[in-house]
Write a protein that holds these residues in place. Structure first.
Motif, PDB file in Angstrom:
ATOM      1  N   HIS A   1      22.837  18.697 -16.474  1.00  0.00           N
ATOM      2  CA  HIS A   1      23.783  17.582 -16.546  1.00  0.00           C
ATOM      3  C   HIS A   1      24.253  17.526 -18.012  1.00  0.00           C
ATOM      4  O   HIS A   1      23.542  16.977 -18.861  1.00  0.00           O
ATOM      5  CB  HIS A   1      23.097  16.259 -16.165  1.00  0.00           C
ATOM      6  CG  HIS A   1      22.635  16.215 -14.744  1.00  0.00           C
ATOM      7  ND1 HIS A   1      21.537  15.493 -14.333  1.00  0.00           N
ATOM      8  CD2 HIS A   1      23.140  16.808 -13.633  1.00  0.00           C
ATOM      9  CE1 HIS A   1      21.393  15.645 -13.016  1.00  0.00           C
ATOM     10  NE2 HIS A   1      22.343  16.441 -12.576  1.00  0.00           N
TER      11      HIS A   1
ATOM     12  N   GLU B   1      23.851  14.923 -20.725  1.00  0.00           N
ATOM     13  CA  GLU B   1      22.470  14.660 -21.150  1.00  0.00           C
ATOM     14  C   GLU B   1      22.039  15.836 -22.022  1.00  0.00           C
ATOM     15  O   GLU B   1      21.383  16.753 -21.572  1.00  0.00           O
ATOM     16  CB  GLU B   1      21.597  14.494 -19.886  1.00  0.00           C
ATOM     17  CG  GLU B   1      22.196  13.471 -18.933  1.00  0.00           C
ATOM     18  CD  GLU B   1      21.629  13.525 -17.504  1.00  0.00           C
ATOM     19  OE1 GLU B   1      20.574  14.148 -17.301  1.00  0.00           O
ATOM     20  OE2 GLU B   1      22.255  12.939 -16.612  1.00  0.00           O
TER      21      GLU B   1
ATOM     22  N   ARG C   1      28.850  15.438 -15.797  1.00  0.00           N
ATOM     23  CA  ARG C   1      27.652  15.648 -14.995  1.00  0.00           C
ATOM     24  C   ARG C   1      27.660  16.873 -14.077  1.00  0.00           C
ATOM     25  O   ARG C   1      26.666  17.564 -13.929  1.00  0.00           O
ATOM     26  CB  ARG C   1      27.433  14.398 -14.139  1.00  0.00           C
ATOM     27  CG  ARG C   1      26.184  14.402 -13.285  1.00  0.00           C
ATOM     28  CD  ARG C   1      26.032  13.036 -12.618  1.00  0.00           C
ATOM     29  NE  ARG C   1      24.843  12.934 -11.805  1.00  0.00           N
ATOM     30  CZ  ARG C   1      23.621  12.693 -12.275  1.00  0.00           C
ATOM     31  NH1 ARG C   1      23.435  12.565 -13.570  1.00  0.00           N
ATOM     32  NH2 ARG C   1      22.591  12.593 -11.466  1.00  0.00           N
TER      33      ARG C   1
ATOM     34  N   HIS D   1      16.677  16.028 -19.265  1.00  0.00           N
ATOM     35  CA  HIS D   1      17.656  15.043 -18.774  1.00  0.00           C
ATOM     36  C   HIS D   1      17.627  13.757 -19.599  1.00  0.00           C
ATOM     37  O   HIS D   1      16.751  13.563 -20.433  1.00  0.00           O
ATOM     38  CB  HIS D   1      17.330  14.642 -17.336  1.00  0.00           C
ATOM     39  CG  HIS D   1      17.544  15.710 -16.328  1.00  0.00           C
ATOM     40  ND1 HIS D   1      18.591  15.716 -15.454  1.00  0.00           N
ATOM     41  CD2 HIS D   1      16.818  16.824 -16.058  1.00  0.00           C
ATOM     42  CE1 HIS D   1      18.510  16.778 -14.677  1.00  0.00           C
ATOM     43  NE2 HIS D   1      17.442  17.468 -15.024  1.00  0.00           N
ATOM     44  N   THR D   2      18.591  12.880 -19.273  1.00  0.00           N
ATOM     45  CA  THR D   2      18.613  11.506 -19.787  1.00  0.00           C
ATOM     46  C   THR D   2      18.707  10.592 -18.578  1.00  0.00           C
ATOM     47  O   THR D   2      19.515  10.843 -17.689  1.00  0.00           O
ATOM     48  CB  THR D   2      19.862  11.265 -20.660  1.00  0.00           C
ATOM     49  OG1 THR D   2      20.079  12.401 -21.469  1.00  0.00           O
ATOM     50  CG2 THR D   2      19.715  10.016 -21.501  1.00  0.00           C
TER      51      THR D   2
END
Ligand code: ZN
Length: 583
Positions: free
Chosen positions: A100, A103, A163, A202-203
């Motif tokens: 993503h 992120e 994303r 990720h975030t």
């Protein structure tokens, strides 16, 4: 002379500084506020390759928009193949960033970490036992859909990628179904290397709390018990302690029973194999999902990611032999065919009636009635940290198990499914001539689909299923997949309808639910009458249906169609699973 000396000192300091400067990353140079674009990232990776004998820059595929999928390999001896590296007694850690692209902490952390090892020689001793593979950007096309408005909830970097891929696929739903060309390339890479440990960066979104970083590990039963035990008893306590010592307390990545409301209680669940760590789990390899918290400033998010990877390498060095042994046992369990002698769980739920109390580092918050909607909204106060004692629901319940057959057989015409089997690196034999097999399979009824596409699929959400055994002739070119192989769990998850991400559930087999021939009611009426008079089984089945649902008789076409399916003209393949199982 004195002047010359001063000049020399100045010059060497200047050279040293310039040498240092050339390795400062884009992120560092931006005062930790920005992340580099694709070209700058690739350029830095290539410079690392040129600047260090330990680094190899390579690619593992090309995106739909034509960008190379980058891979950096860091090995003490500069080796770049799994066989050579393992021959030196080293294990392999794969770190994946920007699946993503909004992120981006992983990318910025890993460029620094690669440099710190390869150029500055920091912690070099770890490389005696662990080699590192880094995918700095996985979703390369999404990464270049760059802008300041891609993550509304997130506190920096200044601009970031988007994303999903250019084809609008979320790659972190695609590990099992493998629609995206990027994923098909990734699967080839993964299957070729089968790294001993995997990290996906990720975030998160969601409520506010104190943790800068949370994580998920698949320990709910979707992975071999030997590896699960290692994760539970060795890896998790160790990483928790080491991160705590570095001032980054960590917690499992959890959901809240009530959205946005930590005090409502916490729960977590098994990772299905459409997700990265769920997929590596069914390939007998532990995977760690990192989720930094989107409201924290970018710098501590990158730093905590950096440490999570570095500390993991330290654990891997120490645990190398034990982890390798657990993985070997897991692989052997599949390869020997032992796995087919035990019921295999393929779907899980969380027991929402059984919890333990845990301490959770939250922040104070208040709830308000919305001025605009009927809803409630939350105001978190990050200046008021608070430790909550909360119920945690994390006990898995197995909801589906299967008994693996000796082999599955897929008819030659299901090309899309066969292509995916190949992408996963699953071994199979092609049958050379039409062959009759006695197979077990499934007959479906009452199917219902989602009413809109999800990841480009109309998912089959509900259906009934009964076992069937029959002789079927499979045409030449059909593929026979023996389950006694390393990828046994993946095979089951793809082909067993009830598995959480099965290809049946994704709609790959939707055409078998379509009726392609039918009878006219005026043709059927006299035939139906005769069937009721002459066939007591059909009469009994008909009477039972009417008794259960008298309204059914109002549906003339439906009733006559039911009779049609009782005649020899009915399609024997209608709602029948084309995949056969040989025991
Ligand atoms: Zn993500």
């Amino acid at each position: 002379m004195k002047k010359a000396l001063i000049l020399l000192t100045f010059l060497s300091a200047y050279i040293a500084l310039t040498a240092q400067n050339q390795w400062i990353t884009y992120y560092e140079a931006s005062d930790y506020l920005e992340t580099p674009r694709y070209d700058e990232t690739i350029d830095y990776c290539k410079r690392l390759d040129t600047g260090s004998n330990m680094v190899t820059y390579t690619t593992f595929g090309v995106s739909p928009q034509g960008r190379d999928l980058p891979l950096v390999i860091l090995d003490k001896d500069g080796l770049s193949s799994p066989g050579e590296i393992r021959n030196q007694g080293r294990i392999i850690l794969l770190v994946q960033c920007c699946i993503h692209p909004g992120e981006s902490e992983g990318k910025d952390a890993m460029l620094m970490l690669l440099r710190d090892f390869a150029i500055y020689g920091e912690e070099e001793h770890l490389l005696d036992d662990v080699s590192l593979m880094v995918i700095p950007v996985f979703n390369v096309d999404g990464h270049e859909r760059f802008g300041p408005y891609n993550r509304i909830n997130q506190n920096g970097p200044k601009e970031m990628g988007w994303r999903v891929t250019a084809q609008n696929y979320n790659l972190n739903r695609d590990f099992l179904k493998a629609d995206a060309p990027e994923m098909q390339d990734w699967l080839k890479l993964y299957n070729n290397w089968l790294p001993e440990f995997f990290i996906d960066c990720h975030t998160t979104d969601g409520a506010d709390y104190q943790y800068v970083i949370t994580y998920a590990l698949e320990t709910f039963g979707n992975m071999d018990p030997h590896i699960t035990e290692w994760v539970n008893n060795a890896y998790e306590p160790e990483i928790t302690k080491q991160m705590f010592d570095l001032n980054f307390p960590v917690f499992r990545y959890v959901s809240f029973r009530q959205w946005h409301n930590p005090k409502s209680g916490l729960y977590s669940h098994a990772s299905p194999p459409m997700l990265s760590q769920g997929y590596t789990a069914i390939r007998n390899r532990p995977g760690l999902l990192i989720e930094t918290h989107m409201l924290k400033p970018y710098k501590p998010r990158v730093e905590s990611t950096y440490h999570m990877v570095l500390e993991t390498m330290k654990i891997l060095q120490k645990e190398k032999n034990i982890l390798t042994e657990a993985i070997q046992k897991a692989d052997e369990f599949c390869i020997s065919g032992d796995i087919a002698r035990h019921p295999l769980p393929v779907k899980f739920d969380t027991d929402m009636s059984d919890s333990v109390m845990v301490e959770f580092l939250g922040v104070e918050y208040e709830m308000f009635e919305s001025d605009i909607t009927n809803g409630v909204w939350y105001k978190y106060d990050s200046t008021k940290p608070a430790t909550f004692t909360l119920p945690m629901f994390d006990k898995p319940v197995i909801s589906e198990t299967v008994n693996l057959p000796k082999a599955y057989i897929i008819p030659v015409e299901w090309t899309e499914v066969i292509d995916r089997i190949k992408a996963h690196g699953i071994d199979y034999n092609v049958i050379r001539e039409d062959t009759e097999y006695t197979v077990e399979s499934y007959r479906f009824s009452n199917p219902r689909w989602s009413n809109r596409p999800y990841e480009n699929h109309m998912r089959l959400q509900q259906y009934d299923m009964e076992d069937m055994t029959e002789n079927r002739v499979y045409p030449a070119g059909s593929i026979l997949i023996h389950t006694n192989q390393q990828a046994a769990r993946a095979i089951a998850h793809i082909l067993e309808p009830r598995a959480s991400d099965s290809y049946l559930s994704w709609g790959f087999f939707n055409p078998v639910f379509e009726q392609k021939e039918y009878s006219e009611t005026y043709v059927m009426e006299p035939m139906a009458k005769k069937m009721l008079e002459e066939n007591p089984d059909i009469k009994a089945a008909f009477d039972k249906r009417v008794e259960e649902n008298p309204e059914w008789l109002k549906n003339q076409w439906g009733v006559m169609n039911w009779f049609y399916h009782q005649t020899p003209w009915g399609d024997p393949k209608y709602m029948v699973y084309p995949v056969g199982k040989i025991y």
